[in-house]
Design an enzyme around this catalytic site. Structure first.
Site: not given
Length: 288
Positions: A137-139, A141, A233
């Site tokens: 997961l993105d930072k 998110t 992304n």
């Protein structure tokens, strides 16, 4: 400084994969580093270069050249975790916004992996457990993420993710009113090296996202997003593509907000040990 070390495989380690053997022998070193050592032919088994999946036999002779003092990428840290589920095979947590999932060359501490390394070994059990992340997961998110507690669980779940047997659903609050109740967004995604950003790119990798409208209010829409593919992304880029950037994603045209309004709210898969379907849900902190 690199050293050349000699190891001999013992009977209890019969049929163990080379990668798992090395992880057990060098618990302070990261999996990525050990994989790179094998890939670059700095590890021999009985005088031959083998791949990470090679099955070892008793009395096999392993010679490896590495730096045993290399910084540990999984320094255990006592960081609170929002645990949704845990057993001896895996752990599912609710990741907060602003937390990296694993250490980077800039950030060595404060990540989800640092927190997991502490939590799963808090009772001082032996052998040491190396938590393994299967997805990311993105930072910025938040939401559900699963980690394996052993190599077998990691391999099975990784295969399930690769074969798209895992259900992943996200909630995203986007700007504007989305006209269609549901649909599919496509578009190849690639990296613009000089600009250091990801976006639609002709020579990128094909990507697909399914969406369904959950709610509409004012000038905002709450979308349920299903990433059919898993590009970097992807959800943020695809929402921007249809003219409805995610709230808080200012770099892609989204309205200013205290956080990125993207949350991994559902995760479902077959348990690697019991083979039973397990399903988890988590509500986001943002509301419409």
């Amino acid at each position: 400084m690199k050293q050349r070390l000699e190891l001999q495989v013992k009977p209890p380690e019969n049929r163990k994969r080379l990668e798992d053997f090395l992880l057990d022998q060098f618990r302070g070193l990261s999996k990525l580093y050990l994989r790179e050592i094998v890939k670059t032919e700095q590890c021999e088994v009985n005088g031959r270069w083998e791949n990470i999946g090679y099955r070892l036999r008793p009395n096999d002779f392993v010679e490896i050249e590495l730096d045993p003092t290399r910084e540990n990428s999984m320094v255990p840290q006592d960081i609170p975790l929002d645990i949704i589920f845990e057993d001896e095979h895996l752990i599912v947590v609710n990741k907060p916004i602003g937390m990296l999932v694993h250490p980077s060359h800039r950030d060595k501490t404060g990540t989800l992996l640092n927190a997991l390394a502490f939590h799963v070994n808090r009772e001082g059990i032996d052998p040491h457990i190396r938590p393994g992340l299967i997805h990311r997961l993105d930072k910025d998110t938040s939401g559900l993420i699963v980690a394996a507690k052993n190599a077998r669980t990691h391999r099975i779940l990784a295969t399930h993710f690769e074969k798209k047997l895992v259900e992943k659903l996200y909630l995203a609050l986007v700007d504007g009113i989305v006209a269609e109740d549901e649909g599919t967004i496509t578009g190849a995604i690639g990296r613009y090296v000089e600009e250091k950003r990801w976006g639609l790119k002709e020579d990128g990798r094909e990507a697909e996202t399914r969406f369904r409208v959950r709610e509409k209010a004012g000038n905002k829409t709450l979308l349920e997003l299903e990433p059919v593919t898993g590009r970097t992304n992807q959800l943020r880029i695809h929402c921007e593509t249809i003219g409805h950037p995610i709230v808080g994603d200012v770099a892609r045209g989204g309205s200013n907000f205290e956080r990125l309004c993207l949350h991994a709210h559902k995760l479902a898969f077959r348990h690697p040990a019991t083979r039973e379907r397990i399903e988890f849900e988590s509500a986001p902190t943002f509301v419409l």
